[in-house]
Design a protein around this motif. Structure first.
Motif, PDB file in Angstrom:
ATOM      1  N   LEU A  46      23.414  43.297  33.179  1.00 23.93           N
ATOM      2  CA  LEU A  46      24.199  42.373  32.368  1.00 23.93           C
ATOM      3  C   LEU A  46      25.679  42.415  32.736  1.00 23.93           C
ATOM      4  O   LEU A  46      26.218  43.468  33.064  1.00 23.93           O
ATOM      5  CB  LEU A  46      24.045  42.709  30.886  1.00 23.93           C
ATOM      6  N   PHE A  47      26.302  41.280  32.626  1.00 14.97           N
ATOM      7  CA  PHE A  47      27.730  41.160  32.881  1.00 14.97           C
ATOM      8  C   PHE A  47      28.524  41.829  31.764  1.00 14.97           C
ATOM      9  O   PHE A  47      28.190  41.709  30.583  1.00 14.97           O
ATOM     10  CB  PHE A  47      28.101  39.679  32.960  1.00 14.97           C
ATOM     11  N   VAL A  48      29.593  42.531  32.141  1.00 19.56           N
ATOM     12  CA  VAL A  48      30.491  43.147  31.171  1.00 19.56           C
ATOM     13  C   VAL A  48      31.866  42.498  31.212  1.00 19.56           C
ATOM     14  O   VAL A  48      32.380  42.019  30.198  1.00 19.56           O
ATOM     15  CB  VAL A  48      30.619  44.663  31.422  1.00 19.56           C
ATOM     16  N   ASP A  62      30.946  38.808  25.123  1.00 22.68           N
ATOM     17  CA  ASP A  62      31.371  38.846  23.725  1.00 22.68           C
ATOM     18  C   ASP A  62      31.262  40.231  23.089  1.00 22.68           C
ATOM     19  O   ASP A  62      32.108  40.615  22.271  1.00 22.68           O
ATOM     20  CB  ASP A  62      30.545  37.845  22.915  1.00 22.68           C
ATOM     21  N   SER A  63      30.248  40.980  23.456  1.00 22.25           N
ATOM     22  CA  SER A  63      29.993  42.249  22.780  1.00 22.25           C
ATOM     23  C   SER A  63      31.044  43.323  23.062  1.00 22.25           C
ATOM     24  O   SER A  63      31.096  44.325  22.350  1.00 22.25           O
ATOM     25  CB  SER A  63      28.607  42.782  23.168  1.00 22.25           C
ATOM     26  N   ARG A  67      37.286  45.748  22.726  1.00 22.83           N
ATOM     27  CA  ARG A  67      36.972  47.175  22.903  1.00 22.83           C
ATOM     28  C   ARG A  67      37.150  47.634  24.347  1.00 22.83           C
ATOM     29  O   ARG A  67      37.558  48.769  24.591  1.00 22.83           O
ATOM     30  CB  ARG A  67      35.519  47.455  22.474  1.00 22.83           C
ATOM     31  N   PHE A  68      36.838  46.786  25.299  1.00 21.93           N
ATOM     32  CA  PHE A  68      36.943  47.130  26.721  1.00 21.93           C
ATOM     33  C   PHE A  68      38.091  46.354  27.353  1.00 21.93           C
ATOM     34  O   PHE A  68      38.357  45.204  26.975  1.00 21.93           O
ATOM     35  CB  PHE A  68      35.659  46.784  27.462  1.00 21.93           C
ATOM     36  N   GLN A  82      38.483  50.352  30.973  1.00 25.08           N
ATOM     37  CA  GLN A  82      38.804  51.201  29.836  1.00 25.08           C
ATOM     38  C   GLN A  82      37.881  50.824  28.698  1.00 25.08           C
ATOM     39  O   GLN A  82      37.876  49.665  28.253  1.00 25.08           O
ATOM     40  CB  GLN A  82      40.261  51.018  29.416  1.00 25.08           C
ATOM     41  N   MET A  83      37.107  51.779  28.234  1.00 22.01           N
ATOM     42  CA  MET A  83      36.098  51.542  27.204  1.00 22.01           C
ATOM     43  C   MET A  83      36.492  52.315  25.948  1.00 22.01           C
ATOM     44  O   MET A  83      36.650  53.540  25.998  1.00 22.01           O
ATOM     45  CB  MET A  83      34.725  52.011  27.696  1.00 22.01           C
ATOM     46  N   SER A  84      36.672  51.615  24.842  1.00 15.50           N
ATOM     47  CA  SER A  84      37.050  52.241  23.588  1.00 15.50           C
ATOM     48  C   SER A  84      36.083  51.833  22.493  1.00 15.50           C
ATOM     49  O   SER A  84      35.316  50.884  22.651  1.00 15.50           O
ATOM     50  CB  SER A  84      38.476  51.827  23.198  1.00 15.50           C
TER      51      SER A  84
END
Length: 127
Positions: A46-48, A62-63, A67-68, A82-84
């Motif tokens: 899946l695309f991030v 969207d998810s 946050r990222f 960066q993942m928060s």
């Protein structure tokens, strides 16, 4: 030999943060859009997020919005994620990818649009 090497994955508790890095070698990607994808066991890739060659444009699924954050340092031929506020559902192998188009403004969310891929780094978020 072109290589994309991800690092920075690991085990983190829900609500925590991680910073993924993707270092490119073998050629420069400073003129190419780059992206991050994720794949959980038994599921499709899946695309991030994606970032333009200049870094001025970004797009997120969207998810992860809010946050990222995707960024890049063209001098280092490196892209970051960066993942928060991580959630258990973020658990997956995260892959870095690069397009093979010169300074394209397109930021596709489709994996076949990306020509180069890293080997992936595991991110596990515990509840």
């Amino acid at each position: 030999q072109v290589q994309l090497v991800e690092s920075g994955g690991g085990l983190v508790q829900a609500g925590g943060s991680l910073r993924l890095s993707c270092a490119a070698s073998g050629r420069t990607f400073s003129n190419s859009a780059m992206g991050w994808f994720c794949q959980a066991p038994g599921k499709e890739r899946l695309f991030v997020a994606a970032i333009s060659w200049s870094g001025y444009s970004t797009v997120y699924t969207d998810s992860v919005k809010g946050r990222f954050t995707i960024s890049r340092d063209n001098a280092k031929n490196t892209v970051y994620l960066q993942m928060s506020s991580l959630k258990p559902e973020d658990t997956a192998v995260y892959y870095c990818a690069a397009r093979d188009t010169y300074r394209s403004t397109s930021l596709p969310d489709s994996a076949p649009k990306y020509a180069y891929w890293g080997q992936g780094t595991q991110v596990t978020v515990s509840s």
